[in-house]
Design a protein around this motif. Sequence first.
Motif, mmCIF file in Angstrom:
data_model
loop_
_atom_site.group_PDB
_atom_site.id
_atom_site.type_symbol
_atom_site.label_atom_id
_atom_site.label_comp_id
_atom_site.label_asym_id
_atom_site.label_seq_id
_atom_site.Cartn_x
_atom_site.Cartn_y
_atom_site.Cartn_z
ATOM 1 N N ALA A 54 -3.616 -0.564 3.729
ATOM 2 C CA ALA A 54 -2.534 0.351 4.057
ATOM 3 C C ALA A 54 -3.007 1.796 3.992
ATOM 4 C CB ALA A 54 -1.357 0.137 3.111
ATOM 5 N N GLY A 55 -3.855 2.113 3.015
ATOM 6 C CA GLY A 55 -4.516 3.402 2.979
ATOM 7 C C GLY A 55 -3.607 4.600 2.794
ATOM 8 N N ASP A 56 -2.430 4.425 2.232
ATOM 9 C CA ASP A 56 -1.543 5.564 2.062
ATOM 10 C C ASP A 56 -1.512 6.032 0.611
ATOM 11 O OD1 ASP A 56 -0.309 3.433 0.957
ATOM 12 O OD2 ASP A 56 1.584 3.646 2.010
ATOM 13 N N ARG B 162 -0.558 4.513 -1.851
ATOM 14 C CA ARG B 162 0.414 3.778 -2.661
ATOM 15 C C ARG B 162 -0.108 2.382 -2.909
ATOM 16 N NH1 ARG B 162 6.055 3.796 0.070
ATOM 17 N NH2 ARG B 162 4.904 3.842 1.998
#
Lengths: 146, 98
Positions: free
Chosen positions: A63-65, A67
């Motif tokens: 996802a790399g955000d 979070r």
Amino acid sequence: MKSLLRLYPAGWRDRYREEMEALLDYIPASPKVMADLIRGALVAHLDGEQTQPEVVAAVGATAGDGRARPGHSPVRPYRLLLALPFLLAAIVLLSLAGAQTALMLEGVERFGLERTAIGPMGGRALMYAVPGVVAGLVALFVLRRR
Amino acid sequence: MEAPNDPGTLILASLTADTRHGHAIMQDIESFAGVRLGPGTLYGALQRLERDGLIEAVPAADRRQPYRLTEAGSKALSARLEAFAAVIRTAEHRLDTR
């Protein structure tokens, strides 16, 4: 309506609850939406058995955000096995309770069954219904437990 | 073969144009297919597509998580569209020869 998300498996809630809640902010509550959520929860429980956790964990990790994106932890097969007898017991007992109630109501309507006969029949219906509900709750508890 | 109105296929079709979050996918599908997916159906399909590596989550600024099509997702959608096209070609051919 958001409280229905509690019916979903724990791993599912970890992964999708936040965004589903955001989605539900835009959707007016209706019986159709609620039924869809309940059906979705049931499918999520059943589908969990076929989920490959390592793939989902990998997808979550991309996802790399920044979070945390925990993977979907599926319902383990042993849990389904454990819950199955309770589910079956709930179905059988609640069906018996329903049949008993139907018989009682039919008896009152067609044969003018006296009050003295209603008590024991109603008692028998309750005798099936109460453990049926308990068995259903135990099955849900087993399925939903982390 | 998946049905043309299969939620997974509709989601893949929606994500070909742009990255979208759940509500945007739902609105887009309603606009181009006339199908309103319920939230449980939508997220059930999103979960399966993500599990199968056909879509992936992209960085989000808020609670609404956008998704995009992966390379595998593009290929899967192409294969499904080709299967639908074969059905349509057959049906059209049979209609023409009646």
